[in-house]
Design an enzyme around this catalytic site. Structure first.
Site, PDB file in Angstrom:
ATOM      1  N   PHE A 156       0.874  -1.182   0.000  1.00 54.24           N
ATOM      2  CA  PHE A 156       0.000   0.000   0.000  1.00 54.24           C
ATOM      3  C   PHE A 156       0.907   1.226   0.000  1.00 54.24           C
ATOM      4  O   PHE A 156       1.666   1.426   0.964  1.00 54.24           O
ATOM      5  CB  PHE A 156      -0.841  -0.079   1.272  1.00 54.24           C
ATOM      6  CG  PHE A 156      -1.786   1.049   1.574  1.00 54.24           C
ATOM      7  CD1 PHE A 156      -3.090   1.026   1.092  1.00 54.24           C
ATOM      8  CD2 PHE A 156      -1.403   2.088   2.416  1.00 54.24           C
ATOM      9  CE1 PHE A 156      -3.992   2.031   1.439  1.00 54.24           C
ATOM     10  CE2 PHE A 156      -2.294   3.093   2.759  1.00 54.24           C
ATOM     11  CZ  PHE A 156      -3.593   3.057   2.265  1.00 54.24           C
ATOM     12  N   LEU A 185       0.969   4.970   0.069  1.00 55.64           N
ATOM     13  CA  LEU A 185       0.300   6.257   0.273  1.00 55.64           C
ATOM     14  C   LEU A 185       1.314   7.323   0.706  1.00 55.64           C
ATOM     15  O   LEU A 185       1.410   8.389   0.097  1.00 55.64           O
ATOM     16  CB  LEU A 185      -0.794   6.096   1.333  1.00 55.64           C
ATOM     17  CG  LEU A 185      -1.562   7.351   1.760  1.00 55.64           C
ATOM     18  CD1 LEU A 185      -2.328   7.958   0.599  1.00 55.64           C
ATOM     19  CD2 LEU A 185      -2.549   7.021   2.903  1.00 55.64           C
ATOM     20  N   ILE A 241       7.443   2.039   2.543  1.00 60.55           N
ATOM     21  CA  ILE A 241       6.367   1.146   2.117  1.00 60.55           C
ATOM     22  C   ILE A 241       6.643  -0.297   2.576  1.00 60.55           C
ATOM     23  O   ILE A 241       7.613  -0.934   2.146  1.00 60.55           O
ATOM     24  CB  ILE A 241       6.159   1.224   0.582  1.00 60.55           C
ATOM     25  CG1 ILE A 241       5.949   2.697   0.170  1.00 60.55           C
ATOM     26  CG2 ILE A 241       4.991   0.352   0.140  1.00 60.55           C
ATOM     27  CD1 ILE A 241       4.818   3.436   0.909  1.00 60.55           C
ATOM     28  N   GLU A 272      -0.093   3.674  10.105  1.00 58.98           N
ATOM     29  CA  GLU A 272      -1.553   3.660   9.938  1.00 58.98           C
ATOM     30  C   GLU A 272      -2.213   4.787  10.747  1.00 58.98           C
ATOM     31  O   GLU A 272      -3.296   4.639  11.296  1.00 58.98           O
ATOM     32  CB  GLU A 272      -2.136   2.271  10.244  1.00 58.98           C
ATOM     33  CG  GLU A 272      -1.514   1.212   9.326  1.00 58.98           C
ATOM     34  CD  GLU A 272      -2.364   0.004   8.993  1.00 58.98           C
ATOM     35  OE1 GLU A 272      -3.580   0.041   9.230  1.00 58.98           O
ATOM     36  OE2 GLU A 272      -1.788  -0.957   8.474  1.00 58.98           O
TER      37      GLU A 272
HETATM   38  C1  LIG Z   1       8.079   0.897   9.516  1.00 54.86           C
HETATM   39  C2  LIG Z   1       7.071   1.726   8.803  1.00 54.86           C
HETATM   40  C3  LIG Z   1       6.229   1.140   7.884  1.00 54.86           C
HETATM   41  C4  LIG Z   1       5.309   1.906   7.159  1.00 54.86           C
HETATM   42  N1  LIG Z   1       4.530   1.321   6.196  1.00 54.86           N
HETATM   43  C5  LIG Z   1       3.784   2.105   5.378  1.00 54.86           C
HETATM   44  C6  LIG Z   1       3.090   1.542   4.265  1.00 54.86           C
HETATM   45  O1  LIG Z   1       3.095   0.320   4.043  1.00 54.86           O
HETATM   46  N2  LIG Z   1       2.407   2.370   3.439  1.00 54.86           N
HETATM   47  C7  LIG Z   1       2.361   3.720   3.644  1.00 54.86           C
HETATM   48  O2  LIG Z   1       1.730   4.415   2.844  1.00 54.86           O
HETATM   49  N3  LIG Z   1       2.989   4.290   4.714  1.00 54.86           N
HETATM   50  C8  LIG Z   1       3.705   3.507   5.566  1.00 54.86           C
HETATM   51  N4  LIG Z   1       4.377   4.066   6.634  1.00 54.86           N
HETATM   52  C9  LIG Z   1       4.292   5.502   6.842  1.00 54.86           C
HETATM   53  C10 LIG Z   1       3.520   5.899   8.092  1.00 54.86           C
HETATM   54  O3  LIG Z   1       2.149   5.704   7.904  1.00 54.86           O
HETATM   55  C11 LIG Z   1       3.904   7.360   8.408  1.00 54.86           C
HETATM   56  O4  LIG Z   1       5.246   7.326   8.857  1.00 54.86           O
HETATM   57  C12 LIG Z   1       2.993   7.986   9.458  1.00 54.86           C
HETATM   58  O5  LIG Z   1       1.694   8.172   8.941  1.00 54.86           O
HETATM   59  C13 LIG Z   1       3.514   9.338   9.955  1.00 54.86           C
HETATM   60  O6  LIG Z   1       3.908  10.164   8.897  1.00 54.86           O
HETATM   61  P1  LIG Z   1       5.360  10.861   8.953  1.00 54.86           P
HETATM   62  O7  LIG Z   1       6.356   9.795   9.209  1.00 54.86           O
HETATM   63  O8  LIG Z   1       5.538  11.678   7.721  1.00 54.86           O
HETATM   64  O9  LIG Z   1       5.324  11.784  10.213  1.00 54.86           O
HETATM   65  P2  LIG Z   1       4.730  13.291  10.280  1.00 54.86           P
HETATM   66  O10 LIG Z   1       3.396  13.330   9.639  1.00 54.86           O
HETATM   67  O11 LIG Z   1       5.765  14.241   9.783  1.00 54.86           O
HETATM   68  O12 LIG Z   1       4.534  13.473  11.832  1.00 54.86           O
HETATM   69  C14 LIG Z   1       5.588  13.883  12.717  1.00 54.86           C
HETATM   70  C15 LIG Z   1       4.950  14.187  14.070  1.00 54.86           C
HETATM   71  O13 LIG Z   1       4.007  15.284  13.936  1.00 54.86           O
HETATM   72  C16 LIG Z   1       2.736  14.888  14.439  1.00 54.86           C
HETATM   73  N5  LIG Z   1       1.678  15.523  13.651  1.00 54.86           N
HETATM   74  C17 LIG Z   1       1.575  15.622  12.299  1.00 54.86           C
HETATM   75  N6  LIG Z   1       0.439  16.234  11.970  1.00 54.86           N
HETATM   76  C18 LIG Z   1      -0.213  16.534  13.124  1.00 54.86           C
HETATM   77  C19 LIG Z   1      -1.443  17.163  13.441  1.00 54.86           C
HETATM   78  N7  LIG Z   1      -2.287  17.614  12.516  1.00 54.86           N
HETATM   79  N8  LIG Z   1      -1.768  17.324  14.758  1.00 54.86           N
HETATM   80  C20 LIG Z   1      -0.945  16.864  15.715  1.00 54.86           C
HETATM   81  N9  LIG Z   1       0.237  16.254  15.482  1.00 54.86           N
HETATM   82  C21 LIG Z   1       0.591  16.085  14.207  1.00 54.86           C
HETATM   83  C22 LIG Z   1       2.718  13.378  14.279  1.00 54.86           C
HETATM   84  O14 LIG Z   1       1.756  12.758  15.130  1.00 54.86           O
HETATM   85  C23 LIG Z   1       4.142  13.025  14.644  1.00 54.86           C
HETATM   86  O15 LIG Z   1       4.270  12.986  16.032  1.00 54.86           O
HETATM   87  C24 LIG Z   1       5.245   3.303   7.404  1.00 54.86           C
HETATM   88  C25 LIG Z   1       6.063   3.886   8.362  1.00 54.86           C
HETATM   89  C26 LIG Z   1       6.973   3.123   9.053  1.00 54.86           C
HETATM   90  C27 LIG Z   1       7.864   3.789  10.067  1.00 54.86           C
END
Ligand SMILES: Cc1cc2nc3c(=O)[nH]c(=O)nc-3n(C[C@H](O)[C@H](O)[C@H](O)COP(=O)(O)OP(=O)(O)OC[C@H]3O[C@@H](n4cnc5c(N)ncnc54)[C@H](O)[C@@H]3O)c2cc1C
Length: 385
Positions: A122, A124, A156, A366
């Site tokens: 997936f 995204l 991903i 997620e």
């Molecule tokens: C091991 C691993 C596997 C993954 N697998 C997948 C996958 O298969 N497919 C996929 O699409 N993604 C995947 N991801 C991505 C994952 O979903 C994202 O890392 C996650 O959604 C957070 O996004 P970011 O890392 O950009 O953090 P950011 O969005 O930059 O967040 C950084 C911090 O800011 C906070 N924050 C951001 N916005 C707000 C808000 N509006 N209000 C309050 N706090 C906020 C967050 O909670 C966090 O504490 C994976 C990530 C990891 C680490």
């Protein structure tokens, strides 16, 4: 469709036996080698674990949400890397196709996902679109009967072994939010796709994650998940998929908590200080009791939300409540487990130190805990106004 009680009980018993006899003895080796042995993957395929949530009509076990959560809770008793390898085929990699795919897409992908012959991922998240997932910048430009994808997807899961990606790309450049995004089913061998090197992660060794780059990657219009009717509606698919996925992760968190608690009780009964087992000290008992109570509360939440989903209720708020509580809960339980083990809890010989790192991820992917909080509050405010 729900399984009859005997079949479900048989499935859970077989799974529990597999976890305890086959997977748990391999945990340290998997962490050391950063790989799951091929014969274990073959066993998982034989047991139908890649297709637990795929409908029976497509060769899966067809578990409903409640049954899935109960099965995943059993799997959570061992290292989460084992669950990760089957996770995307049962969750975010297949459920978009199950929910919104065309008949042809379902027939093409689901039977092979159910057997584990192919792996679905997936895609995204992007470098600049994480929590703000509606802000994806990967573009899908229309060119005659085709779409041309350009952009980078980040972190991903299972991408290094994926055969098909559900890719969320912007088809309407005039729309900067989630409304101009379409989901595409893109085979991993399509020219223009390259993979980054697998990341070296804090935990969950054996589960692999990398970036996926699209450079003038050309796909036919038939690759749109759900067909042309779902042009610019991919984000809805992503959100529906994540509702179920969040319950899956919550159930996994409960399973891991149960393991951490059992390991902690066993250690506390065996380890002696001041002439008696540390389990006799009320301060240690408080940690055990808090962990048990919190894990039980999370389990009740997960099962209730799953039942509601199976009954057709809208569960976005319940799924976010369950994910928020269960994943934060297992973080506290893992921390107490390390504390109860004392110095031993800091050493790799004990599973609790590995679980402590493994479960940290549950609060991040997620949807982070903060994003679950914003979803819950937003829905509360919407309901009130
Ligand atoms: C091991 C691993 C596997 C993954 N697998 C997948 C996958 O298969 N497919 C996929 O699409 N993604 C995947 N991801 C991505 C994952 O979903 C994202 O890392 C996650 O959604 C957070 O996004 P970011 O890392 O950009 O953090 P950011 O969005 O930059 O967040 C950084 C911090 O800011 C906070 N924050 C951001 N916005 C707000 C808000 N509006 N209000 C309050 N706090 C906020 C967050 O909670 C966090 O504490 C994976 C990530 C990891 C680490």
């Amino acid at each position: 469709m729900a399984l009859d009680a005997d079949t479900l009980s048989q499935l859970l018993t077989t799974l529990e036996q597999f976890v305890r006899e086959r997977l748990m003895p391999l945990e340290a080796e998997v962490a050391e080698q950063d790989a799951i042995p091929a014969d274990v993957i073959a066993d998982m395929r034989g047991m139908g674990l890649f297709g637990m949530t795929i409908p029976e009509a497509y060769g899966g076990l067809g578990l409903n949400t409640l049954e899935e959560c109960r099965a995943v809770q059993v799997l959570g008793y061992t290292a989460p890397a084992f669950r990760s390898i089957i996770g995307t085929n049962n969750g975010i990699g297949s459920q978009g196709i199950v929910m919104d795919g065309t008949a042809a897409q379902r027939a093409h992908y689901l039977p092979r996902m159910a057997t584990g012959e192919i792996i679905g991922s997936f895609a995204l998240t992007e470098p600049d679109a994480g929590s703000d997932s509606g802000a994806v910048q990967t573009s899908a430009r229309r060119d005659g009967d085709a779409f041309v994808l350009n952009g980078t997807k980040r972190y991903i899961t299972n991408a290094p072994s994926a055969h098909v990606f559900t890719v969320f790309a912007r088809t309407n450049p005039a729309e900067t939010g989630s409304r101009g995004v379409t989901a595409f089913l893109v085979d991993a061998t399509t020219p223009g796709i390259t993979l980054g090197r697998p990341y070296r992660k804090m935990g969950q060794k054996g589960a692999h994650v990398c970036d996926v780059m699209f450079d003038d990657c050309r796909v036919p219009a038939s690759a749109i998940l759900g067909g042309l009717d779902r042009l610019n509606r991919g984000f809805e698919t992503a959100m529906k998929t994540l509702d179920r996925g969040r319950l899956h992760i919550s159930a996994l968190a409960v399973g891991c908590a149960n393991r951490l608690i059992d390991d902690s009780v066993r250690f506390a009964v065996e380890r002696r200080q001041f002439g008696q087992p540390i389990a006799q000290f009320q301060l240690v008992q408080a940690m055990l009791a808090d962990s048990r109570a919190e894990a039980y509360a999370a389990e009740c939440m997960v099962l209730d939300a799953a039942r509601r989903r199976d009954a057709g209720e809208a569960v976005a708020t319940f799924a976010s409540c369950a994910k928020l509580f269960a994943t934060e809960m297992v973080g506290r339980v893992a921390d107490r487990a390390v504390q109860i083990h004392g110095g031993a809890g800091y050493m790799d010989e004990y599973a609790v130190s590995r679980f402590y790192r493994d479960v940290r991820l549950f609060r991040i992917y997620e949807g982070t805990s903060q994003i679950q909080q914003t979803i819950i509050a937003r829905n509360m405010i919407k309901a009130a106004s």
